[in-house]
Design a protein around this motif. Structure first.
Motif, PDB file in Angstrom:
ATOM      1  N   ALA A  81       0.819  -1.214   0.000  1.00  0.00           N
ATOM      2  CA  ALA A  81       0.000   0.000   0.000  1.00  0.00           C
ATOM      3  C   ALA A  81       0.852   1.263   0.000  1.00  0.00           C
ATOM      4  CB  ALA A  81      -0.935   0.007   1.212  1.00  0.00           C
ATOM      5  N   VAL A  82       1.978   1.244   0.694  1.00  0.00           N
ATOM      6  CA  VAL A  82       2.787   2.462   0.783  1.00  0.00           C
ATOM      7  C   VAL A  82       3.950   2.505  -0.204  1.00  0.00           C
ATOM      8  CG1 VAL A  82       2.153   2.926   3.181  1.00  0.00           C
ATOM      9  CG2 VAL A  82       4.223   1.604   2.701  1.00  0.00           C
ATOM     10  N   ASP A  83       4.420   1.342  -0.660  1.00  0.00           N
ATOM     11  CA  ASP A  83       5.581   1.312  -1.550  1.00  0.00           C
ATOM     12  C   ASP A  83       5.264   0.908  -2.983  1.00  0.00           C
ATOM     13  OD1 ASP A  83       7.425   2.132   0.334  1.00  0.00           O
ATOM     14  OD2 ASP A  83       8.026   0.101   0.889  1.00  0.00           O
ATOM     15  N   GLY A  84       4.056   0.446  -3.242  1.00  0.00           N
ATOM     16  CA  GLY A  84       3.740  -0.043  -4.584  1.00  0.00           C
ATOM     17  C   GLY A  84       4.106  -1.503  -4.694  1.00  0.00           C
ATOM     18  N   GLU A  85       4.851  -1.868  -5.699  1.00  0.00           N
ATOM     19  CA  GLU A  85       5.250  -3.260  -5.909  1.00  0.00           C
ATOM     20  C   GLU A  85       5.948  -3.808  -4.671  1.00  0.00           C
ATOM     21  OE1 GLU A  85       4.556  -5.196  -8.436  1.00  0.00           O
ATOM     22  OE2 GLU A  85       3.685  -3.659  -9.707  1.00  0.00           O
ATOM     23  N   PHE A  86       5.728  -5.083  -4.400  1.00  0.00           N
ATOM     24  CA  PHE A  86       6.310  -5.708  -3.214  1.00  0.00           C
ATOM     25  C   PHE A  86       7.827  -5.774  -3.297  1.00  0.00           C
ATOM     26  CE2 PHE A  86       7.522  -9.345  -0.551  1.00  0.00           C
ATOM     27  CZ  PHE A  86       7.003  -8.909   0.663  1.00  0.00           C
ATOM     28  N   LEU A  87       8.367  -6.215  -4.420  1.00  0.00           N
ATOM     29  CA  LEU A  87       9.810  -6.313  -4.584  1.00  0.00           C
ATOM     30  C   LEU A  87      10.154  -5.993  -6.030  1.00  0.00           C
ATOM     31  CD1 LEU A  87      12.266  -8.555  -2.977  1.00  0.00           C
ATOM     32  CD2 LEU A  87      12.227  -8.778  -5.430  1.00  0.00           C
ATOM     33  N   THR A  88      11.102  -5.111  -6.208  1.00  0.00           N
ATOM     34  CA  THR A  88      11.570  -4.787  -7.559  1.00  0.00           C
ATOM     35  C   THR A  88      13.093  -4.789  -7.566  1.00  0.00           C
ATOM     36  OG1 THR A  88      11.581  -2.405  -7.133  1.00  0.00           O
ATOM     37  CG2 THR A  88       9.559  -3.335  -8.085  1.00  0.00           C
ATOM     38  N   ARG A  90      15.868  -2.709  -9.620  1.00  0.00           N
ATOM     39  CA  ARG A  90      16.065  -1.581 -10.525  1.00  0.00           C
ATOM     40  C   ARG A  90      14.753  -1.183 -11.207  1.00  0.00           C
ATOM     41  NH1 ARG A  90      19.177  -5.392 -12.066  1.00  0.00           N
ATOM     42  NH2 ARG A  90      18.455  -5.337 -14.211  1.00  0.00           N
ATOM     43  N   GLY A  91      13.659  -1.272 -10.483  1.00  0.00           N
ATOM     44  CA  GLY A  91      12.360  -0.877 -11.000  1.00  0.00           C
ATOM     45  C   GLY A  91      11.595  -1.957 -11.742  1.00  0.00           C
ATOM     46  N   ALA A  92      12.197  -3.129 -11.940  1.00  0.00           N
ATOM     47  CA  ALA A  92      11.525  -4.214 -12.668  1.00  0.00           C
ATOM     48  C   ALA A  92      11.051  -5.291 -11.697  1.00  0.00           C
ATOM     49  CB  ALA A  92      12.482  -4.831 -13.690  1.00  0.00           C
ATOM     50  N   ARG A  93       9.921  -5.885 -12.010  1.00  0.00           N
ATOM     51  CA  ARG A  93       9.411  -7.012 -11.220  1.00  0.00           C
ATOM     52  C   ARG A  93      10.296  -8.236 -11.462  1.00  0.00           C
ATOM     53  NH1 ARG A  93       6.928  -8.045  -7.851  1.00  0.00           N
ATOM     54  NH2 ARG A  93       5.717  -9.737  -8.653  1.00  0.00           N
TER      55      ARG A  93
END
Length: 175
Positions: A81-88, A90-93
């Motif tokens: 909820a606060v960070d967006g994606e759980f783990l990235t 360099r910005g990629a899933r």
């Protein structure tokens, strides 16, 4: 794996709200009780409110309440909820990563790390943390951490099984 200050503050604020749900708590009161910078916490509450995890009331009797049953709110949900994606990376899933040559199996390790962290944080609820904090029991949190470490080893070993080119580095991956 690095957990952002924003995620840490959000979880701490929700645990504080869950521990004292009889009345609304002010942002100032939560910031003081949890030793969190007030201005930063206000922006965290904006994200938590948008996600429906807290609700607010204005006025002299106002403040924040937890938005849902704390037993139904996982730490993973708060972090997302606060960070967006759980783990990235360099910005990629992790599920979108493809590496060439000798490193081609490395994305499997990153996905295993994400799955293990998601498992531990997805089954840990705000209600559990609030109850453990109120009771002063650190043993339950330590036991949960130990289970999480075992999960990390299990997931990493599955991604590093026979025929895999990825070494089992799970002991070096902190939970």
């Amino acid at each position: 794996m690095q957990i952002s200050a924003k995620a840490d503050y959000a979880v701490r604020a929700l645990v504080e709200l869950a521990a004292d749900s009889a009345r609304p708590l002010t942002c100032e009161g939560i910031a003081s009780a949890q030793d969190i910078p007030f201005r930063f916490l206000k922006s965290v509450f904006r994200d938590l409110r948008q996600a429906g995890l807290v609700r607010s009331q204005r006025g002299c009797e106002g403040g924040y309440w937890i938005g849902r049953d704390p037993a139904a709110i996982s730490v993973a949900e708060v972090m997302t909820a606060v960070d967006g994606e759980f783990l990235t990376l360099r910005g990629a899933r992790p599920d979108s990563l493809v590496y060439p040559g000798a490193a081609r199996r490395l994305p499997d390790l990153w996905r295993a790390v994400e799955a293990a962290a998601q498992s531990v944080l997805g089954r840990t609820t705000i209600a559990e943390l609030a109850a453990e904090g109120a009771a002063g029991t650190e043993g339950a949190v330590a036991a949960e951490s130990a289970e999480g470490a075992e999960d990390m080893e299990d997931v990493a070993s599955r991604s590093t099984g026979p025929g895999s080119s990825v070494r089992d580095v799970s002991p070096a991956v902190p939970v």
